[in-house]
Design a protein around this motif. Structure first.
Motif, PDB file in Angstrom:
ATOM      1  N   THR A  31       2.165 -13.796   3.329  1.00 47.07           N
ATOM      2  CA  THR A  31       1.903 -14.032   1.907  1.00 47.07           C
ATOM      3  C   THR A  31       3.142 -14.611   1.243  1.00 47.07           C
ATOM      4  O   THR A  31       4.260 -14.153   1.488  1.00 47.07           O
ATOM      5  N   ILE A  55      -4.590 -16.648  -3.549  1.00 48.38           N
ATOM      6  CA  ILE A  55      -5.115 -15.343  -3.945  1.00 48.38           C
ATOM      7  C   ILE A  55      -4.700 -14.932  -5.343  1.00 48.38           C
ATOM      8  O   ILE A  55      -5.306 -14.044  -5.936  1.00 48.38           O
ATOM      9  N   SER A  94       6.030 -11.867   1.488  1.00 47.28           N
ATOM     10  CA  SER A  94       5.805 -10.471   1.850  1.00 47.28           C
ATOM     11  C   SER A  94       4.787 -10.410   2.981  1.00 47.28           C
ATOM     12  O   SER A  94       4.064 -11.378   3.242  1.00 47.28           O
ATOM     13  N   ARG A  96       1.436  -8.537   3.918  1.00 45.49           N
ATOM     14  CA  ARG A  96       0.408  -7.788   3.205  1.00 45.49           C
ATOM     15  C   ARG A  96       0.281  -6.401   3.799  1.00 45.49           C
ATOM     16  O   ARG A  96       0.130  -6.246   5.017  1.00 45.49           O
ATOM     17  N   GLY A  97       0.369  -5.382   2.906  1.00 48.55           N
ATOM     18  CA  GLY A  97       0.351  -4.008   3.374  1.00 48.55           C
ATOM     19  C   GLY A  97      -1.019  -3.546   3.806  1.00 48.55           C
ATOM     20  O   GLY A  97      -2.033  -4.055   3.355  1.00 48.55           O
ATOM     21  N   VAL A  98      -1.025  -2.550   4.657  1.00 44.42           N
ATOM     22  CA  VAL A  98      -2.279  -1.963   5.124  1.00 44.42           C
ATOM     23  C   VAL A  98      -2.276  -0.507   4.716  1.00 44.42           C
ATOM     24  O   VAL A  98      -1.277   0.181   4.867  1.00 44.42           O
ATOM     25  N   GLY A  99      -3.373  -0.018   4.181  1.00 43.80           N
ATOM     26  CA  GLY A  99      -3.456   1.373   3.784  1.00 43.80           C
ATOM     27  C   GLY A  99      -2.551   1.664   2.610  1.00 43.80           C
ATOM     28  O   GLY A  99      -2.596   0.969   1.604  1.00 43.80           O
ATOM     29  N   SER A 101       0.694   1.403   2.432  1.00 37.28           N
ATOM     30  CA  SER A 101       1.941   0.639   2.346  1.00 37.28           C
ATOM     31  C   SER A 101       1.790  -0.480   1.336  1.00 37.28           C
ATOM     32  O   SER A 101       0.694  -0.831   0.923  1.00 37.28           O
ATOM     33  N   THR A 102       2.903  -1.038   0.921  1.00 40.08           N
ATOM     34  CA  THR A 102       2.867  -2.072  -0.102  1.00 40.08           C
ATOM     35  C   THR A 102       3.423  -3.364   0.431  1.00 40.08           C
ATOM     36  O   THR A 102       3.814  -3.464   1.577  1.00 40.08           O
ATOM     37  N   ASP A 103       3.428  -4.336  -0.455  1.00 38.91           N
ATOM     38  CA  ASP A 103       3.871  -5.674  -0.093  1.00 38.91           C
ATOM     39  C   ASP A 103       5.251  -5.914  -0.667  1.00 38.91           C
ATOM     40  O   ASP A 103       5.374  -6.553  -1.707  1.00 38.91           O
ATOM     41  N   THR A 104       6.280  -5.409  -0.025  1.00 41.27           N
ATOM     42  CA  THR A 104       7.635  -5.633  -0.517  1.00 41.27           C
ATOM     43  C   THR A 104       7.949  -7.116  -0.431  1.00 41.27           C
ATOM     44  O   THR A 104       7.809  -7.726   0.622  1.00 41.27           O
ATOM     45  N   GLN A 105       8.377  -7.677  -1.553  1.00 40.67           N
ATOM     46  CA  GLN A 105       8.621  -9.110  -1.620  1.00 40.67           C
ATOM     47  C   GLN A 105      10.098  -9.421  -1.438  1.00 40.67           C
ATOM     48  O   GLN A 105      10.962  -8.741  -1.974  1.00 40.67           O
ATOM     49  N   TYR A 106      10.370 -10.485  -0.682  1.00 42.42           N
ATOM     50  CA  TYR A 106      11.728 -10.952  -0.449  1.00 42.42           C
ATOM     51  C   TYR A 106      11.846 -12.338  -1.066  1.00 42.42           C
ATOM     52  O   TYR A 106      11.014 -13.208  -0.812  1.00 42.42           O
TER      53      TYR A 106
END
Lengths: 116, 110
Positions: A31, A55, A94, A96-99, A101-106
């Motif tokens: 992403t 998205i 990032s 994409r997180g599952v469950g 967890s999150t989408d930590t962006q760099y």
């Protein structure tokens, strides 16, 4: 090794011109995002692509068009540049997180766009 | 709509003077709260992600805590190199979008 890179770092152009900013990430993320940071340092999301699919598409003038040739690249093309487009544009990526967890962006280093 | 408010806007500390930065948030179901550090002319640098109330995370002189309405970034015995703008952001459950606050600009004076 640069994780998220952007080119160019600085872009100075005249009103009415068309310009592009390129972004590449080597983190293997699926992403990617474009943000605009104004003079007050507020970071606002513009677009997001997941596996080349758009998205997130916030309220952005249609002069701005993102393009994702593959999941490691996200480019931003801006038509008919206006004075108000002057800002710093950041690319981010990032996974994409599952469950839970999150989408930590760099984030990339940013592109400072100045429209004269 | 998700909202993030950070305070103070700016904070000036003497080296070694501990303090806290506040991030108040409104979100329809928190998926995660993020803290970033941004140096002038650079992109935001990831510090922490907090997922649920009561969670704490530490990194060197920084400690982030989370309640149901706010998060604090505690800075213990800061050094001049801790000077930066600290950004807080939230992500709601079921959404990809991350909403940022306007940041706290921290200056640590030797």
């Amino acid at each position: 090794d640069t994780a998220v890179s952007q080119t160019p770092k600085y872009l100075v152009t005249q009103m009415g011109n068309d310009k592009s900013i390129k972004c590449e990430q080597n983190l293997g993320h699926d992403t990617m995002y474009w943000y605009k940071q104004d003079s007050k340092k507020f970071l606002k999301i513009m677009f997001s692509y997941n596996n080349k699919e758009l998205i997130i598409n916030e309220t952005v003038p249609n002069r701005f068009s993102p393009k994702s040739p593959d999941k490691a690249h996200l480019n931003l093309h801006i038509n008919s540049l206006e004075l108000g487009d002057s800002a710093v544009y950041f690319c981010a990526s990032s996974q994409r997180g599952v469950g839970v967890s999150t989408d930590t962006q760099y984030f990339g280093p940013g592109t400072r766009l100045t429209v004269l | 709509e998700d909202q993030v408010t950070q305070s103070p806007e700016a904070l000036r500390l003497q080296e070694g003077e501990s303090s806290s930065l506040n991030c108040s948030y409104t979100v329809s179901g928190l998926r995660g709260l993020f803290w970033y550090r941004q140096d002038p002319g650079k992109g935001p640098e990831f510090l922490f992600t907090l997922y649920s109330a009561g969670e704490e995370k530490e990194k060197e002189r920084l400690k982030a805590t989370l309640t149901k309405k706010e998060s604090f970034l505690h800075i213990t015995a800061p050094k001049p190199e801790d000077s930066a703008t600290y950004l807080c952001a939230v992500q709601a459950k079921g959404y990809q979008k991350v909403t940022f606050g306007t940041g706290t600009k921290l200056q640590v004076i030797p």
